[in-house]
Design an enzyme around this catalytic site. Structure first.
Site, PDB file in Angstrom:
ATOM      1  N   TYR A   1      15.740  31.130   3.155  1.00  0.00           N
ATOM      2  CA  TYR A   1      14.620  31.898   3.704  1.00  0.00           C
ATOM      3  C   TYR A   1      14.774  32.136   5.206  1.00  0.00           C
ATOM      4  CZ  TYR A   1      11.890  30.984  -0.548  1.00  0.00           C
ATOM      5  OH  TYR A   1      11.427  30.946  -1.830  1.00  0.00           O
TER       6      TYR A   1
ATOM      7  N   LYS B   1       0.840  -1.204   0.000  1.00  0.00           N
ATOM      8  CA  LYS B   1       0.000   0.000   0.000  1.00  0.00           C
ATOM      9  C   LYS B   1       0.875   1.254   0.000  1.00  0.00           C
ATOM     10  CE  LYS B   1      -0.500   0.545   5.002  1.00  0.00           C
ATOM     11  NZ  LYS B   1      -1.434   0.840   6.072  1.00  0.00           N
TER      12      LYS B   1
HETATM   13  C1  LIG Z   1      -3.929  -3.857   8.308  1.00  0.00           C
HETATM   14  C2  LIG Z   1      -2.450  -3.815   8.180  1.00  0.00           C
HETATM   15  N1  LIG Z   1      -1.756  -4.956   8.168  1.00  0.00           N
HETATM   16  C3  LIG Z   1      -0.414  -4.979   8.058  1.00  0.00           C
HETATM   17  C4  LIG Z   1       0.313  -3.814   7.960  1.00  0.00           C
HETATM   18  C5  LIG Z   1       1.804  -3.879   7.854  1.00  0.00           C
HETATM   19  O1  LIG Z   1       2.423  -3.387   8.999  1.00  0.00           O
HETATM   20  P1  LIG Z   1       4.017  -3.353   9.077  1.00  0.00           P
HETATM   21  O2  LIG Z   1       4.460  -2.375   8.053  1.00  0.00           O
HETATM   22  O3  LIG Z   1       4.305  -2.917  10.461  1.00  0.00           O
HETATM   23  O4  LIG Z   1       4.467  -4.731   8.759  1.00  0.00           O
HETATM   24  C6  LIG Z   1      -0.367  -2.588   7.981  1.00  0.00           C
HETATM   25  C7  LIG Z   1       0.390  -1.327   7.913  1.00  0.00           C
HETATM   26  O5  LIG Z   1       0.046  -0.299   8.341  1.00  0.00           O
HETATM   27  C8  LIG Z   1      -1.777  -2.591   8.093  1.00  0.00           C
HETATM   28  O6  LIG Z   1      -2.473  -1.430   8.122  1.00  0.00           O
END
Ligand SMILES: Cc1ncc(COP(=O)(O)O)c(C=O)c1O
Length: 421
Positions: free
Chosen positions: A291, A49
């Protein structure tokens, strides 16, 4: 590999003003380590993601799958669509919110499953799937203490009953997410969460539901406790070669010290961030830089200008605080980070000219700037540092040298008690 720019202005790193290098070797090493950790029977889901945590969605997804990941995990429906449109065929799980308005989109592509906690969305998904001639697998989210998504066991069973009456969707699993597993070395709360998920699983099985998948493990859980692995893990940050936190690392060491066992993965950071010097200028003693005139030279200086700033994701809190690496040496940030420019002190660094490469994150010679170092300066976590590098910064997959068999075996094994002593 510039996903934001439909027609990339440059074809290679040599032509770029700034870019990220994504190490193919590091991706393969990390996947190998994670596979070794969970074994062949557990679905290794890699979280891609947020543009693969800022590393570049499509290219990283392809590489993770080629390296041995089983599933890809995204937060939004549009990310799943982007992967399918790019020809990525691996199973996808959408772990975030999918609205009733979005279900038709995912129903039009194969092998996309989704998190579920809402009966209206279930009905909309079933109708969309029937119209598309598909079946959408769903994973009901169980509330275990994070209060972000999820249902109590009773509510979850009620939703499962609704799902079982709908053609077009099928209950594939249940899932939860830990609230603080990476924030502490005291894992009593996470243990309670796992126990609640286990209770939910028992209740579902008693009610006659055949759950193919029970999932809870993020990176910290995957590293720390194999009892969380169940049938599937959802690994994000560790796949990019970064530790979830100092606490997770400390807990591994503590477990080794107390029990003489544990798993200390040799994670390889995947991303390096670089830019080219676009101007070198002399600043007289007493001259100001940037700046607000927050920096004033006390002696004659040489300043190098880099063509990126906070818009590109180099945080403004690094003003007068961070440094970059040039020719293997530290070049401190002088003055405020601008929207698209920043200035660094190169007075003692030889051979700096227009085109010289500066490293904002990653290694140069014996020096290295880690995501954690940047996070400490910025007052945030390594997750945010990488995820906020702007999509306009081109990402290049770098095919670095393959690992030797001995190095690969070493990476797989983690470190032993003896090695830690
Ligand atoms: C529902 C969910 N599962 C797994 C993960 C993965 O977490 P990590 O990056 O700590 O492995 C996330 C990340 O935010 C998440 O939102």
């Amino acid at each position: 590999m510039n996903s934001a720019c439909p027609q990339p202005l440059a074809q290679s790193i040599a032509q770029e003003a700034f870019w990220c290098e994504v190490s193919q070797r590091a991706i393969w090493s990390n996947v190998e380590i994670l596979r070794h950790r969970v074994g062949s029977q557990v679905i290794l889901g890699i979280v891609v993601k947020s543009d693969a945590y800022g590393h570049g969605l499509v290219e990283c997804a392809r590489e993770f799958v080629a390296a041995g990941a089983d599933w890809l995990i995204v937060n939004f429906a549009y990310e799943a669509v982007k992967l399918r449109q790019a020809g990525v065929t691996a199973p996808i799980y959408i772990c975030g919110n999918v609205s009733a308005a979005q279900v038709a989109t995912i129903a039009s592509y194969p092998d996309i499953r989704m998190a579920l906690y809402d009966a209206d969305v279930a009905r909309a998904a079933a109708a969309a799937a029937r119209a598309a001639g598909r079946v959408i697998p769903v994973h009901i989210l169980i509330e275990t203490g994070t209060h972000r998504q999820g249902l109590t066991i009773e509510e979850a069973l009620e939703l499962a009953a609704t799902v079982s009456q709908l053609d077009g969707i099928v209950l594939e699993g249940i899932s939860t997410h830990y609230a603080d597993i990476e924030d502490t070395t005291d894992h009593r709360f996470a243990h309670q969460q796992l126990e609640l998920l286990n209770q939910a699983e028992r209740a579902f099985r008693q009610a006659g539901y055949d759950l193919a998948i029970v999932q809870s493990a993020n990176s910290a859980a995957t590293i720390l406790w194999n009892q969380t692995h169940a049938s599937m893990v959802r690994v994000g940050i560790a796949a990019y070669g970064l530790w979830p936190s100092k606490e997770t690392y400390a807990k591994v060491l503590q477990t080794f010290a107390e029990r003489g066992e544990g798993f200390l993965p040799n994670l390889q950071p995947v991303l390096s961030w670089r830019a080219r010097v676009v101007q070198v200028k002399s600043v007289p003693a007493g001259g100001y830089v940037g700046y607000g005139r927050t920096f004033r030279a006390t002696q004659p200086m040489q300043i190098a200008v880099l063509p990126l700033g906070y818009h590109e994701g180099y945080d403004r809190r690094l003003s007068n605080l961070g440094y970059v690496l040039i020719n293997g040496l530290r070049a401190p940030v002088c003055g405020r980070i601008c929207m698209n420019m920043m200035m660094v002190d190169v007075t003692p660094i030889p051979n700096v000219q227009v085109g010289t490469v500066a490293t904002l994150m990653g290694s140069d010679g014996d020096e290295r700037i880690s995501a954690e170092q940047l996070a400490n300066w910025m007052g945030t976590i390594n997750y945010e540092v990488v995820a906020r590098i702007h999509p306009s910064v081109p990402r290049y997959l770098v095919a670095d040298a393959p690992l030797s068999p001995a190095a690969a075996a070493d990476l797989r094994s983690g470190r032993t008690t003896a090695a830690l002593a």
